[in-house]
Design an enzyme around this catalytic site. Structure first.
Site: not given
Ligand code: Q9C
Ligand code: ZN
Length: 341
Positions: A159, A284
Site C-alpha cells: 500500500h 488475506d
Molecule cells: N477495520 C494489507 O493487507 N483496513 N493491508 C482495515 C479494518 C486496512 C490491509 C479495515 C487494511 C490494510 C497489507
Molecule cells: Zn491485504
C-alpha cells in the site's frame, strides 16, 4: 526454498488500530510472521537466513527523499511535540485544500498518510528498514542464481506509494525489490499481487512504466480497502499504457472465480515474457480472514502456488497481508510448497 527473516519486525508493535470506531488490537501484529516462520521450520522448506544491511539507495529508487526523512524522524518529532500515544494521522489535505507540506508533525503525518489505521511508533522505522532489507536480501539471492526465494517481510509494503504510508505499510518492499531487478539489468519484471487488497502503492509507483508489468487480484474497491484505487479500467498511462492489470472481485469470491483471474494474469505474464517475477504474497484471501471477503481454502493456496510455478520464472515471494493468525503459517507456506511441487 530460501527464506529471509529478521527478528527486528517486532520493533513495530503499535498499541492500537482504529477500526469500526474503536481502538482494537492491531490485525497486523508481530505474531503473524512468527507463525509463518514456525511453519517454514516445521515443513523444512529450506534455509532461513538473516538479511544483510542494504543502504537507503535501493529504497530511494522508489520512494521520495522527503518521505523517507519523514518516516525516519516522525517518532522523534511526535514525542518532541509532547504526544504520549502512537503517531496517528487525523487530518488530510482533502479536496480543495493546499498540498503544501506543513512544519508541524500533525500536519506532516496527514500529508504522508493514506489512512489512519496505521500508527508510527518508536521502533517503526527500524522495523520497516529491516523489512526492506529482507526483501533485498532475497532478491540478491535470485540475482546470484537461486530460482526462488521467500522474503518474510513485516511490516508489509504494497500500500506504500512513493510518498504515502498506510494500510499497515511504510516502505514498499516488493516495489523496491522489483526495481532492484531492473537496476541489475533485467529488461522486464512482472509484479503479481495476490494479497486480498489492491496494491495501490505498487500500481502508483510503476503506472507509467512498460519495463514493469503490475497485475493485482483483489477485493473490488467499491467494497474494499483501499477504496480509491484498483478498478479494472486502470490500465497504465504514457509508456505504461497496457502494462497495468487489475482484477477486482466481489464479496464471497471463491477459488473457481479467483483462479480464473489468476489464469488470465498468468497469460498476460507469459505474453510479456519477463526476466523475473515478484509475487506480493498476501493470504488475506483466506475464507476465515477477519477483515476480508474472499473464500479461498488452505488447499487453494497450495493449488495456486503450483499455477505460479508453471510460469517457469525466477520468482521472489514477498510477504504482505493475512490476518487469520492461527492459519497464516499453513496458508503462506502452502503457496510456497505448491510452487515447489
Ligand atoms: N477495520 C494489507 O493487507 N483496513 N493491508 C482495515 C479494518 C486496512 C490491509 C479495515 C487494511 C490494510 C497489507
Ligand atoms: Zn491485504
Amino acid at each position: 526454498m530460501l527464506t529471509v527473516y529478521s527478528e527486528k519486525h517486532a520493533l513495530h508493535n503499535p498499541r492500537g488500530e482504529l477500526c469500526g470506531g474503536e481502538l482494537v488490537v492491531p490485525f497486523e501484529c508481530p505474531a503473524r510472521v512468527e507463525h509463518i516462520l514456525q511453519r517454514v521450520k516445521k515443513v523444512a522448506l529450506g534455509d532461513i537466513i538473516a538479511p544483510g544491511n542494504f543502504g537507503i539507495e535501493a529504497v530511494a529508487r522508489v520512494h521520495d527523499p522527503a518521505y523517507v526523512r519523514f518516516l525516519e524522524s516522525c517518532w522523534r518529532q511526535w514525542s518532541a511535540a509532547g504526544y504520549r500515544g502512537d503517531a496517528i494521522a487525523t487530518v488530510w489535505p482533502a479536496r480543495g485544500m493546499q498540498q503544501r507540506i506543513p512544519e508541524h508533525i500533525e500536519g506532516k503525518l496527514g500529508y504522508y498518510a493514506l489512512a489512519c489505521e496505521t500508527a508510527i511508533t518508536r521502533g517503526t522505522w527500524e522495523a520497516a528498514r529491516a523489512s526492506v532489507d529482507v526483501a533485498l536480501t532475497a532478491q540478491a539471492a535470485l540475482r546470484d542464481g537461486e530460482r526462488a526465494a521467500f522474503a518474510l517481510c513485516r511490516p508489509p509494503g504494497h500500500h506504500a506509494a512513493a510518498d504515502l504510508f498506510g494500510g499497515y505499510c511504510f516502505i514498499n518492499n516488493a516495489a523496491v525489490a522489483t526495481q532492484a531487478f531492473i537496476d541489475q539489468g533485467a529488461e522486464r519484471v512482472a509484479l503479481l499481487d495476490v494479497d486480498f487488497h489492491h496494491g495501490n502503492g505498487s500500481q502508483a509507483v510503476f503506472y507509467d512504466r512498460s519495463d514493469i508489468m503490475f497485475l493485482s487480484l483483489h477485493g473490488d474497491p467499491k467494497y474494499a480497502f483501499p477504496h480509491f484505487l484498483g478498478y479494472a479500467d486502470e490500465t497504465g498511462c504514457g509508456a505504461g499504457e497496457g502494462y497495468n492489470h487489475n482484477y477486482p472481485m466481489g464479496p464471497g469470491t471463491c477459488f473457481s472465480t479467483w483462479g480464473e483471474a489468476l489464469a488470465d494474469a498468468c497469460r498476460n505474464i507469459r505474453n510479456y515474457a519477463p526476466d523475473a517475477l515478484v509475487v506480493s504474497l498476501g493470504v488475506d484471501t483466506f475464507e476465515h480472514d477477519p477483515i476480508s471477503f474472499f473464500r479461498l481454502t488452505s488447499e487453494d493456496f497450495r493449488r495456486y502456488g503450483a499455477t505460479i510455478a508453471r510460469l517457469d520464472l525466477p520468482t521472489l515471494f514477498v510477504m504482505e497481508g493475512g490476518y487469520a493468525v492461527d492459519e497464516i503459517g499453513i496458508n503462506a507456506v502452502n503457496v510456497l510448497e505448491g510452487y515447489e511441487g
